[in-house]
Design an enzyme around this catalytic site. Structure first.
Site, PDB file in Angstrom:
ATOM      1  CD  GLU A 175      -3.103  -0.482   0.236  1.00  0.00           C
ATOM      2  OE1 GLU A 175      -3.090   0.636   0.143  1.00  0.00           O
ATOM      3  OE2 GLU A 175      -3.857  -1.403  -0.156  1.00  0.00           O
ATOM      4  CG  ASP A 225      -2.484   8.936   8.846  1.00  0.00           C
ATOM      5  OD1 ASP A 225      -2.142   7.365   9.189  1.00  0.00           O
ATOM      6  OD2 ASP A 225      -2.775   9.051   7.679  1.00  0.00           O
ATOM      7  CE1 TYR A 242      -6.806  -0.842   8.180  1.00  0.00           C
ATOM      8  CE2 TYR A 242      -5.910  -0.302   6.048  1.00  0.00           C
ATOM      9  CZ  TYR A 242      -5.984  -0.263   7.536  1.00  0.00           C
ATOM     10  OH  TYR A 242      -4.771   0.623   7.977  1.00  0.00           O
TER      11      TYR A 242
END
Ligand SMILES: Cc1ncc(COP(=O)(O)O)c(C=O)c1O
Lengths: 399, 277
Positions: free
Chosen positions: B49, B60, B174
């Site tokens: 990825e 993040d 995911y």
């Protein structure tokens, strides 16, 4: 064709808005939406909010006829909607009381918020202190420097202030950090957003709570003038005081509306924060709206002398109202705002916030151009005590 | 079945888990990403990825935030990242996905982004801030180019929603392991194991399940795979190696390769040995 006041439809204002957030947050924004829909109709909730707005925040705020300023400009009558007189010194308290009450109903005891100028942080800290909630405020380290007074006020009010050192160290980075906190702690934490931005339902909820500005002023101007104003003017950062002013008038098609963005050092300088006037469509902080970005979709740094307008995005409803041409979005520069700041102080004995000074600056230009009939209402979103140091420095440099 | 699905399937047949390795494209500079990719592949990564760095990465933690800053400073653009993928695909027969926040795609426009992604050999796309309700057009365009749309499920996702997310997902699902942002963690929480068990009935027979966020050690990968997840996504662990070895390229590559090797090893022959399915 739906009435403009009918939106959002399916989370969107035309194509703008939506909820572009990580999957973790979807449950949280849905829970908020459901709670809000219920509370909106709940007589007890409405009563409690009305009580805090009147006895705690000091509403209704006056609509003041600025006679000296009007005479000086020689145009239409200028009225000021005095949000600077609301508790805390800005319109922000209208929203924080509403949302803090929602948080309480949802059983969340920890409140997080972002702040730029510090006004939303202060208003959040106040509402939380009053309602027995714990407030933690994210603020860019750059903003902490230029708004020291508000940092101290927040601490006095028992809020914890987290300094954010990422990116441009201003409002957008404070929102990023608040979102990261929320993702991590959403089971215990309510995110009390400070403007009509973010994922649905925030832009709608904040608009509804801020609409008290326009609702009151409609009533007040009709009593004083017997007619609706010719125009409404308000500054636009994220856009909450502006939409709160405009929303109750959206379907009164004869009332003109001007949203004033920060042109900083001029639109050509790239050092500004005029997302609607000079930005393009983008997806940022959970919403599709106008943003300042480069060709690759990276969000750009902004500049405005007023920390509260220093934000690269804008509420989606404003993007919509721009596209359907219901509101005209215009700009005022740092210099024009500082000038308006001085003029109002001298003429009326009112020191306006630098944010609000942008609205005033445009109204002053506009008053010159319009005929004498009718009235213009400028929303004085806040008072300028917090800005005195910045203005002093700015005038010092010029001397 | 497309390349990502086939990769999971092949490994599953050997009772192996799949290692999906993430790095931010252009970190520390665009020319290094293909070399780093090679080290990951040599270490045993099954799928790559590559992230498009974004100015405001809200999902993040500090590690990937810092990587985004380095990559952007080095002049990395979405197009450059797609070019990097092209280069990797020219050298290796391995599925490569793109991970990006939505705005860079939106800015480029869906058609242009996916046609470029297709030309560069991108196999799948993950967009952490694009939930299914905003993704109709995105899915349509991706499908028209045969590119997988990998959606995320989270600990807060309801059952009814999980069903819809699985319907919208191609490639693999995911699963975000915990409430929080990306970044290394000490251990896999019991909550994560419960999540995997809760999700497996929705994915079995439909789509592979991979777990990411905080998976950074061989033990984490082992636990997750043993409990029935078909793969793990590891990012911050590799990005930290990049961050700690600025200017020491060969040491960086050795460590990345070794780290990938150890994590990969923990997935081998372990698939589902603790789950009843
Ligand atoms: C006094 C004042 N006016 C205006 C603003 C801008 O916010 P909005 O556009 O949401 O009203 C701020 C924000 O901090 C403020 O403090």
């Amino acid at each position: 064709m739906k009435k403009l006041s009918y939106y959002p439809v399916n989370r969107k204002y035309g194509k703008y808005g939506g909820r572009f957030v990580p999957e973790v947050l979807i449950a949280a924004v849905r829970e908020l939406e459901e709670t809000y829909q219920r509370m909106k109709e709940d007589p007890n909730f409405k009563k409690e909010l009305a009580h805090y707005l009147s006895d705690y925040a000091g509403r209704p705020t006056p609509l003041y006829y600025a006679e000296n300023l009007t005479k000086k400009l020689g145009g239409p009558k200028i009225y000021l909607k005095r949000e600077d007189l609301a508790h805390g010194g800005a319109h922000k308290i209208n929203n924080t009381l509403g949302q803090a009450l929602l948080a309480k109903r949802m059983g969340k005891k920890r409140i997080i918020a972002e702040t730029g100028a510090g006004q939303h942080g202060v208003a959040t800290a106040m509402a939380c202190a009053a309602l027995g909630l714990k407030a933690e405020i994210y603020m860019g380290s750059e903003d902490m420097k230029r708004q020291k007074l508000n940092v101290f006020r927040m601490k006095l009010l028992n809020a914890e202030v987290h300094s954010v050192n990422a990116g441009s160290k201003t409002l957008k980075d404070a929102i990023n950090e608040a979102l990261r906190d929320w993702v991590t702690n959403l089971r215990t934490t309510y995110y009390l957003i400070g403007s009509v931005v973010g994922p649905h339902p925030y832009p709608m909820i904040v608009r509804d709570f801020q609409s008290v500005i326009g609702i009151e002023l409609k009533d007040q101007i009709l009593k004083k003038e017997g007619a609706l104003p010719e125009a409404l003017v308000a500054c636009v950062g994220g856009g909450s005081n502006a939409i709160g002013t405009f929303y109750p008038f959206l379907d009164n098609s004869l009332v003109k509306m001007y949203g004033v963005e920060a042109a900083g050092q001029g639109l050509a300088s790239q050092k500004h924060a005029a997302s609607l006037s000079a930005g393009s469509e983008g997806v940022f902080h959970g919403m599709l709206s106008h943003v300042l970005q480069n060709n690759e979709g990276q969000i750009q740094n902004t500049h405005s002398i007023s920390a509260g307008l220093d934000y690269p995005g804008v509420g989606p409803e404003h993007s919509f109202l721009k596209t359907v041409q219901r509101v005209e979005y215009v700009t005022a520069t740092d210099e024009e705002a500082v000038n308006a700041f001085q003029v109002l102080s001298e003429e009326e004995g009112i020191i306006p916030a630098l944010e609000s000074s942008h609205a005033l600056a445009f109204a002053m230009k506009h008053a010159h151009k319009t005929n004498n009939k009718g009235s213009i209402v400028v929303t004085l979103s806040g008072r300028g005590d917090k800005d005195v140091e910045v203005v002093a420095n700015c005038l010092e440099v010029k001397k | 079945m497309r390349l990502i699905g086939k990769t999971f399937q092949k490994l599953k047949n050997h009772r192996d888990g799949t290692l999906v390795a993430y790095v931010t494209g252009g970190d520390p500079a665009p020319k290094y990403t293909p070399i780093i990719a090679q080290a990951l592949i040599e270490g045993g990564a099954d799928i790559l990825e590559i992230g498009i760095p974004f100015s405001d990465p809200i999902a993040d933690g500090p590690t990937i935030q810092a990587a985004s800053v380095r990559a952007l400073r080095a002049g990395t653009t979405p197009r450059k990242v797609l070019e990097i993928v092209r280069e990797i695909k020219n050298q290796h027969n391995i599925p490569v996905g793109i991970l990006t926040y939505y705005n860079p795609i939106f800015r480029m426009k869906l058609d242009r982004f996916f046609s470029l992604a297709y030309k560069c050999g991108v196999d799948g796309v993950i967009v952490p801030d694009l939930p299914i309700e905003e993704a109709d057009e995105y899915r349509r365009v991706a499908e028209s180019f045969g590119i997988d749309t990998i959606f995320l499920a989270a600990p807060s996702t309801s059952k009814e929603r999980l069903r819809r997310i699985v319907e919208c997902t191609t490639g693999f699902l995911y699963l975000v392991s915990h409430f929080g942002v990306t970044g290394e963690r000490e251990k896999v929480e019991e909550e994560t194991i419960q999540m995997i068990k809760r999700v497996i009935p929705f994915t079995t027979g439909r789509i592979p399940l991979a777990v990411g966020f905080g998976i950074s050690k061989p033990d984490h990968a082992r636990v997750v795979v043993e409990n029935g997840a078909e793969g793990v996504i590891v990012g911050s662990a590799f990005v930290n190696i990049i961050s700690e070895n600025q200017g020491k390229m060969s040491k960086m590559l050795d460590e990345i390769k070794e780290s990938a090797r150890r994590i990969k090893e923990a997935t081998i022959q372990n698939l589902g040995i603790h789950s009843k399915i």
